[in-house]
Scaffold this active site. Sequence first.
Site, PDB file in Angstrom:
ATOM      1  N   ASN A  34       0.870  -1.184   0.000  1.00 27.84           N
ATOM      2  CA  ASN A  34       0.000   0.000   0.000  1.00 27.84           C
ATOM      3  C   ASN A  34       0.903   1.228   0.000  1.00 27.84           C
ATOM      4  O   ASN A  34       1.550   1.518   0.998  1.00 27.84           O
ATOM      5  CB  ASN A  34      -0.890  -0.031   1.250  1.00 27.84           C
ATOM      6  CG  ASN A  34      -1.658   1.268   1.432  1.00 27.84           C
ATOM      7  OD1 ASN A  34      -1.795   2.062   0.505  1.00 27.84           O
ATOM      8  ND2 ASN A  34      -2.159   1.483   2.644  1.00 27.84           N
ATOM      9  N   TRP A  35       0.918   1.923  -1.134  1.00 32.37           N
ATOM     10  CA  TRP A  35       1.833   3.064  -1.252  1.00 32.37           C
ATOM     11  C   TRP A  35       1.313   4.328  -0.571  1.00 32.37           C
ATOM     12  O   TRP A  35       2.019   5.328  -0.495  1.00 32.37           O
ATOM     13  CB  TRP A  35       2.110   3.352  -2.732  1.00 32.37           C
ATOM     14  CG  TRP A  35       3.054   2.377  -3.361  1.00 32.37           C
ATOM     15  CD1 TRP A  35       3.671   1.318  -2.751  1.00 32.37           C
ATOM     16  CD2 TRP A  35       3.511   2.368  -4.718  1.00 32.37           C
ATOM     17  NE1 TRP A  35       4.470   0.658  -3.648  1.00 32.37           N
ATOM     18  CE2 TRP A  35       4.395   1.284  -4.866  1.00 32.37           C
ATOM     19  CE3 TRP A  35       3.245   3.175  -5.830  1.00 32.37           C
ATOM     20  CZ2 TRP A  35       5.020   0.984  -6.075  1.00 32.37           C
ATOM     21  CZ3 TRP A  35       3.863   2.879  -7.031  1.00 32.37           C
ATOM     22  CH2 TRP A  35       4.738   1.797  -7.151  1.00 32.37           C
ATOM     23  N   LYS A  36       0.042   4.315  -0.186  1.00 37.19           N
ATOM     24  CA  LYS A  36      -0.568   5.520   0.422  1.00 37.19           C
ATOM     25  C   LYS A  36      -0.322   6.722  -0.494  1.00 37.19           C
ATOM     26  O   LYS A  36      -0.334   6.575  -1.712  1.00 37.19           O
ATOM     27  CB  LYS A  36      -0.015   5.729   1.827  1.00 37.19           C
ATOM     28  CG  LYS A  36      -0.032   4.455   2.662  1.00 37.19           C
ATOM     29  CD  LYS A  36       0.247   4.709   4.100  1.00 37.19           C
ATOM     30  CE  LYS A  36       0.327   3.381   4.818  1.00 37.19           C
ATOM     31  NZ  LYS A  36       0.347   3.514   6.252  1.00 37.19           N
ATOM     32  N   HIS A 119      -9.275   1.139   5.247  1.00 34.72           N
ATOM     33  CA  HIS A 119      -7.945   1.289   5.853  1.00 34.72           C
ATOM     34  C   HIS A 119      -8.072   2.208   7.067  1.00 34.72           C
ATOM     35  O   HIS A 119      -8.867   3.150   7.065  1.00 34.72           O
ATOM     36  CB  HIS A 119      -6.955   1.864   4.836  1.00 34.72           C
ATOM     37  CG  HIS A 119      -5.543   1.832   5.336  1.00 34.72           C
ATOM     38  ND1 HIS A 119      -5.050   2.778   6.207  1.00 34.72           N
ATOM     39  CD2 HIS A 119      -4.536   0.946   5.126  1.00 34.72           C
ATOM     40  CE1 HIS A 119      -3.788   2.477   6.489  1.00 34.72           C
ATOM     41  NE2 HIS A 119      -3.459   1.360   5.857  1.00 34.72           N
ATOM     42  N   GLU A 121      -6.433   4.591   8.096  1.00 35.49           N
ATOM     43  CA  GLU A 121      -6.271   6.033   7.822  1.00 35.49           C
ATOM     44  C   GLU A 121      -7.559   6.605   7.229  1.00 35.49           C
ATOM     45  O   GLU A 121      -7.902   7.767   7.495  1.00 35.49           O
ATOM     46  CB  GLU A 121      -5.054   6.255   6.908  1.00 35.49           C
ATOM     47  CG  GLU A 121      -3.757   6.051   7.693  1.00 35.49           C
ATOM     48  CD  GLU A 121      -2.598   5.503   6.886  1.00 35.49           C
ATOM     49  OE1 GLU A 121      -2.618   5.582   5.646  1.00 35.49           O
ATOM     50  OE2 GLU A 121      -1.651   4.976   7.515  1.00 35.49           O
ATOM     51  N   GLU A 190      -5.025  -5.194  10.492  1.00 31.52           N
ATOM     52  CA  GLU A 190      -3.960  -4.224  10.726  1.00 31.52           C
ATOM     53  C   GLU A 190      -4.204  -3.507  12.053  1.00 31.52           C
ATOM     54  O   GLU A 190      -4.996  -2.546  12.106  1.00 31.52           O
ATOM     55  CB  GLU A 190      -3.931  -3.178   9.605  1.00 31.52           C
ATOM     56  CG  GLU A 190      -3.708  -3.753   8.228  1.00 31.52           C
ATOM     57  CD  GLU A 190      -3.155  -2.705   7.281  1.00 31.52           C
ATOM     58  OE1 GLU A 190      -2.027  -2.871   6.835  1.00 31.52           O
ATOM     59  OE2 GLU A 190      -3.851  -1.709   7.025  1.00 31.52           O
ATOM     60  N   GLY A 196       3.018   1.752  10.821  1.00 31.97           N
ATOM     61  CA  GLY A 196       4.022   2.807  10.726  1.00 31.97           C
ATOM     62  C   GLY A 196       4.774   3.092  12.010  1.00 31.97           C
ATOM     63  O   GLY A 196       5.480   4.092  12.115  1.00 31.97           O
ATOM     64  N   SER A 234       3.858  -2.613  10.166  1.00 33.95           N
ATOM     65  CA  SER A 234       5.307  -2.678  10.396  1.00 33.95           C
ATOM     66  C   SER A 234       5.957  -3.993   9.948  1.00 33.95           C
ATOM     67  O   SER A 234       6.930  -4.446  10.560  1.00 33.95           O
ATOM     68  CB  SER A 234       5.620  -2.391  11.876  1.00 33.95           C
ATOM     69  OG  SER A 234       5.246  -1.062  12.191  1.00 33.95           O
ATOM     70  N   GLY A 255       3.146  -1.281   4.210  1.00 30.30           N
ATOM     71  CA  GLY A 255       3.229   0.152   3.909  1.00 30.30           C
ATOM     72  C   GLY A 255       4.661   0.541   3.596  1.00 30.30           C
ATOM     73  O   GLY A 255       5.155   0.347   2.490  1.00 30.30           O
ATOM     74  N   GLY A 256       5.368   1.050   4.593  1.00 28.61           N
ATOM     75  CA  GLY A 256       6.716   1.595   4.413  1.00 28.61           C
ATOM     76  C   GLY A 256       7.670   0.690   3.646  1.00 28.61           C
ATOM     77  O   GLY A 256       8.360   1.146   2.722  1.00 28.61           O
TER      78      GLY A 256
HETATM   79  C1  PEP Z   1      -0.439   0.087   6.228  1.00 26.84           C
HETATM   80  O1  PEP Z   1      -0.671   1.260   6.432  1.00 26.84           O
HETATM   81  O2  PEP Z   1      -1.260  -0.587   5.573  1.00 26.84           O
HETATM   82  C2  PEP Z   1       0.784  -0.504   6.759  1.00 26.84           C
HETATM   83  C3  PEP Z   1       0.783  -1.768   7.011  1.00 26.84           C
HETATM   84  O3  PEP Z   1       1.864   0.334   6.998  1.00 26.84           O
HETATM   85  P1  PEP Z   1       3.321  -0.067   7.586  1.00 26.84           P
HETATM   86  O4  PEP Z   1       3.743  -1.358   6.949  1.00 26.84           O
HETATM   87  O5  PEP Z   1       4.212   1.080   7.205  1.00 26.84           O
HETATM   88  O6  PEP Z   1       3.165  -0.218   9.059  1.00 26.84           O
END
Ligand code: PEP
Length: 275
Positions: A34-36, A119, A121, A190, A196, A234, A255-256
């Site tokens: 997920n590139w956000k 999600h 967010e 999640e 994050g 994470s 994500g990251g």
């Molecule tokens: C996400 O926002 O879907 C996510 C899993 O982010 P991260 O891997 O950066 O925690």
Amino acid sequence: MDKIDIEMLVRRHLQELGVGVGSSEKKEYIVAANWKMNMTEKETRKFLTELKSTEIPENIRVMIFPPYPYLYIMKEMLRYERIAYGAQDVAKEEQGAYTGEVSAGMLGDMGCPVTLVGHSERRSYYGDTPEITAKKAKAALEHQITPMLCIGETLEEREGRRYEGVLKSQLDAVYEALGNRMGECLIAYEPVWAIGTGVIPSLEQIHETHRYIYQVLRGYGVSEEDIRILYGGSVNAGNVKDIASVKYVDGFLIGGAGLKADSFKTIIRLASEVS
Ligand code: PEP
């Protein structure tokens, strides 16, 4: 080898996800990025070029969720690849005066096979309630788009031991809207406190929470073969193997660590070694 249209291939993959593969047998994983609201056009092209230079292991399904403007780059560059792309969100309405929204019909029209809904967010910054999320999931399915339903509890809800009720109500709202189509959703668990932050739940917590979600889905009548529960929060190259070996974990939403082709490819390789 004949070149098969990627949308057909991806749709077929999504339909076939889980065929003959129970959660407990764990034969293949979904590894999704997920590139956000990150990346440029140039970075998108570079990432895809690098990703395409590696063979995707047979037991891994890769998905990328870029910002909307880059969906067409995905469509163009992934045409003959075993890599799916999806939207990060979708409108709950069908069409009309909804400035800034993108409908499921539009996504379906361009051949987009999957979309995130709910999600954390979206839930916390944009007011996506469980009911709104349910409408989005329904709109997606009506256009043959697979919803990847994200659910998760806050730290306060975890510490207050209320997380099961929270997850159940997030799932219930979608089940109420979808009924017997619930099994067509992919689920991404999640925990909000792990997104994050670099903090992940213990493997025991992941196991028991995924098992709980699995049981709730079974309670709706979803068959074991259709259940796919991804873990997100994470995930990185250092922890993916441990998490992949947990029962009821069917993949990852990242994500990251999904923003750089190198780390994403390492995660794909490590996950493939576990199953
Ligand atoms: C996400 O926002 O879907 C996510 C899993 O982010 P991260 O891997 O950066 O925690």
